[in-house]
Design a protein around this motif. Structure first.
Motif, PDB file in Angstrom:
ATOM      1  N   LYS A  35       0.777  -1.219   0.180  1.00  0.00           N
ATOM      2  CA  LYS A  35      -0.130   0.064   0.373  1.00  0.00           C
ATOM      3  C   LYS A  35       0.885   1.374   0.310  1.00  0.00           C
ATOM      4  N   LYS A  37       1.118   5.665   0.104  1.00  0.00           N
ATOM      5  CA  LYS A  37       0.867   6.588   1.396  1.00  0.00           C
ATOM      6  C   LYS A  37       1.140   7.684   1.185  1.00  0.00           C
ATOM      7  N   GLY A  49      -2.868   2.861   6.905  1.00  0.00           N
ATOM      8  CA  GLY A  49      -4.566   1.604   6.202  1.00  0.00           C
ATOM      9  C   GLY A  49      -3.661   0.094   5.867  1.00  0.00           C
TER      10      GLY A  49
END
Length: 158
Positions: A35, A37, A49
């Protein structure tokens, strides 16, 4: 006739792409989907997240961006933070982790706070959301500027 040929062509293409997709080997990046970010220097703890569990092997890596703890007086740096010779010039009352320089990316899972810097890999001890921020206290964020982009990957689930 033209619509039957078009239908046959589309069916052949669809079947062919399924075969190619199934035959394609998995790459290393497929096993480490992460992920991405943005982490702002102007905010306190921010959710990555990613929820982690005990035993997970997690990698957090800087992939872009720069930030500063004082846009009027100090240069922009990566998530590795300032070199010590510049850090000594900055007011020392605002660090969260005193043994690391200002501007260093740090992480937290529940109450456990640790250095991330440019990149780190660690085994998780307790479940929780991984949070990230700049090594600069909440009361000192007003003169900060910029953000860094990180990639968080669970390499191995425990």
């Amino acid at each position: 006739m033209r619509s039957k040929l078009a239908t046959l062509f589309l069916a052949t293409m669809a079947a062919g792409s399924c075969i190619f997709a199934a035959a394609a080997p998995a790459s290393a990046s497929d096993t480490q989907v992460g992920k991405r970010k943005w982490i702002s220097s102007e905010s306190g703890w921010q959710r990555s997240g990613v929820f982690v569990e005990p035993g997970d092997l997690v990698r957090v890596a800087h992939v872009g961006g720069r930030w500063t703890v004082d846009h009027r007086s100090f240069p922009y740096v990566s998530s590795r933070g300032y070199p010590w010779h510049i850090d000594r010039e900055i007011f020392q009352g605002c660090k969260i982790l005193n043994r690391h320089t200002y501007g260093t990316l740090i992480g937290r899972i529940n109450g456990h706070v640790f250095k991330v810097g440019g990149a780190t890999t660690f085994r998780v001890r307790e479940e929780g959301f991984l949070q990230l921020r700049i090594n600069d206290g909440d009361g000192c964020l007003g003169d900060n500027d910029g953000a860094v982009r990180v990639k968080v990957s669970i390499i191995d689930e425990g």
